[in-house]
Enzyme design. Structure first.
Site, mmCIF file in Angstrom:
data_model
loop_
_atom_site.group_PDB
_atom_site.id
_atom_site.type_symbol
_atom_site.label_atom_id
_atom_site.label_comp_id
_atom_site.label_asym_id
_atom_site.label_seq_id
_atom_site.Cartn_x
_atom_site.Cartn_y
_atom_site.Cartn_z
ATOM 1 N NE ARG A 111 -1.838 -1.673 3.453
ATOM 2 C CZ ARG A 111 -2.303 -1.800 4.885
ATOM 3 N NH1 ARG A 111 -3.329 -1.395 5.168
ATOM 4 N NH2 ARG A 111 -1.880 -2.570 5.535
ATOM 5 C CE LYS A 150 1.169 -2.940 9.564
ATOM 6 N NZ LYS A 150 -0.127 -3.023 9.878
ATOM 7 C CE1 TYR A 207 -5.222 1.279 10.872
ATOM 8 C CE2 TYR A 207 -4.007 1.063 8.998
ATOM 9 C CZ TYR A 207 -5.178 1.920 9.557
ATOM 10 O OH TYR A 207 -6.661 1.992 8.838
ATOM 11 C CG HIS A 216 -1.898 -1.438 15.135
ATOM 12 N ND1 HIS A 216 -2.808 -1.569 15.583
ATOM 13 C CD2 HIS A 216 -1.601 -1.592 13.703
ATOM 14 C CE1 HIS A 216 -3.520 -1.658 14.485
ATOM 15 N NE2 HIS A 216 -2.945 -1.836 13.908
ATOM 16 C CD GLU A 230 -3.134 2.569 15.943
ATOM 17 O OE1 GLU A 230 -2.235 2.111 16.892
ATOM 18 O OE2 GLU A 230 -2.896 2.847 14.131
ATOM 19 C CG ASP A 254 -2.263 -5.008 12.373
ATOM 20 O OD1 ASP A 254 -1.033 -5.334 12.604
ATOM 21 O OD2 ASP A 254 -2.579 -4.663 11.676
#
Length: 376
Positions: free
Chosen positions: A15, A75, A94, A96, A118, A270
């Site tokens: 992505r 990410k 993101y 996590h 998130e 995740d």
């Protein structure tokens, strides 16, 4: 503001955080956008499209991090990126954090501003930047589970929907949120017998109303899960506690209750995973076997369908990113409660409770950090 879009370098992450259309919107509002060469190629966007949209192309990831005030990613940064992150640099991606202490510690040490997709949260407690990827991952979980149920892949050799005269597979979905709902829809659409469990009775009532007849809703508890896993062919884990580590709903001893070749897909990986035996895998090496049970625990499932995923993600993130660029993160987070809840680590301080609890770290209220910053 100067925006940087590096190429994702996590294993098989295809992505990109910003489309050429997104670049156009930033440029229209007077911002400068620097994109690493080739960043959008795996998602179907060429360097030329980025140039035509108004971006400047840079050859290396070091150049992108070096010039940008705000880094927009998909990410979390990996170890090789840690040294590139500058103090006061805003990272919007993101993270996590609760599933990775090394990442958390690294971002504390870099004293960056870490705003996590998130944990951006609306007043109705929905998570607008997690929803699109949860939709993709929930649907993919059934595709991947069906594939690994095939005998050549190590599974039980079962077709999800069965055929005339042969019962369909039993699919157990843990969690009735976005992931669980999308998984149940897909599995039911393929003809499987689906059971979805959740701890919220109102949510189960809602699902009972909208799901087809081959989906059963059951209140979740350990006793019930132990009973259900014995007949399940495919188990999909989709539980979520925003910003915190996922609970282990399938324990190691439960694997002995399952039939050999059962497939478990942990979409919660995740956030640490909701199976006790889960550990993160990659698209390059997606599965492993414990006690004859196949575990699929890819931590970036939507990366396998990057065109769909990139468009879905940027549809959701772009309005927030434009606000951050237009107002600066302090003002944007002060005025927008949704963005404020996305702040996880600011200038070396943990400002999200789920992260501090995960690693027993000191917790600082967001209001204190914003108040301090406002007077600097």
């Amino acid at each position: 503001m100067i925006i940087g879009v590096p190429q994702e370098i996590k294993n098989n992450e295809n992505r990109v955080a910003l489309t050429p259309a997104g670049v156009t919107e930033f440029v229209k509002q007077g911002h400068s956008v620097y994109v690493q060469q080739g960043a959008g190629a795996s998602s179907g966007f060429t360097d030329q499209e980025y140039r035509e949209a108004g971006a400047t192309l840079l050859a290396t990831i070091e150049e992108v991090y070096g010039i940008a005030e705000m880094i927009i990613k998909v990410k979390e940064p990996i170890a090789s990126e840690y040294p590139l992150i500058k103090e006061n640099q805003l990272l919007f991606t993101y993270f996590h954090f609760a599933s990775s202490q090394p990442l958390t510690q690294a971002m504390i040490e870099r004293k960056a501003v870490c705003l996590a997709y998130e944990t951006v949260e609306k007043t109705d407690r929905s998570l607008p930047l997690l929803v699109p990827m949860s939709e993709v991952a929930g649907r993919m979980a059934v595709q991947e589970g069906a594939k690994y149920l095939e005998k050549p892949m190590g599974g039980r050799g079962i077709l999800l929907g069965g055929v005339a005269g042969v019962k369909p597979a039993n699919v157990l979905v843990l969690g009735g949120g976005i992931v669980g709902t999308q998984s149940a829809k897909m599995a039911a659409g393929l003809g499987a017998n689906v059971t979805i469990v959740d701890i919220s009775l109102p949510r189960l009532r809602y699902l009972e109303d909208i799901m087809p007849a081959n989906v059963d809703t059951v209140m979740s508890n350990e006793y019930t899960i132990r009973q259900l896993v014995q007949q399940a062919d495919l188990i999909i884990g989709g539980v979520l506690i925003p910003g915190a580590k996922a609970p282990s709903l399938i324990t190691r001893d439960m694997l002995k209750l399952m039939r050999p070749g059962t497939v478990m897909v942990d979409v919660a990986i995740d956030q640490g995973g909701c199976f006790e035996t889960s550990h993160a895998t990659t698209h390059q090496d997606p599965i492993y076997v414990v006690d004859d049970i196949i575990h699929y625990c890819v931590a970036n499932m939507p990366g396998a369908v990057p065109y769909t995923s990139t468009l879905a993600l940027t549809n959701a993130t772009l309005p927030y990113a434009l606000q951050l660029a237009g107002q600066g993160w302090q003002k944007a987070c002060s005025q927008n409660e949704e963005l404020r809840k996305g702040l996880n680590i600011v200038h070396g301080k943990v400002v999200y409770r789920g992260v501090s609890d995960a690693f027993d770290l000191p917790f600082t209220e967001v209001s204190e950090v914003l108040g301090h910053v406002a007077h600097v």
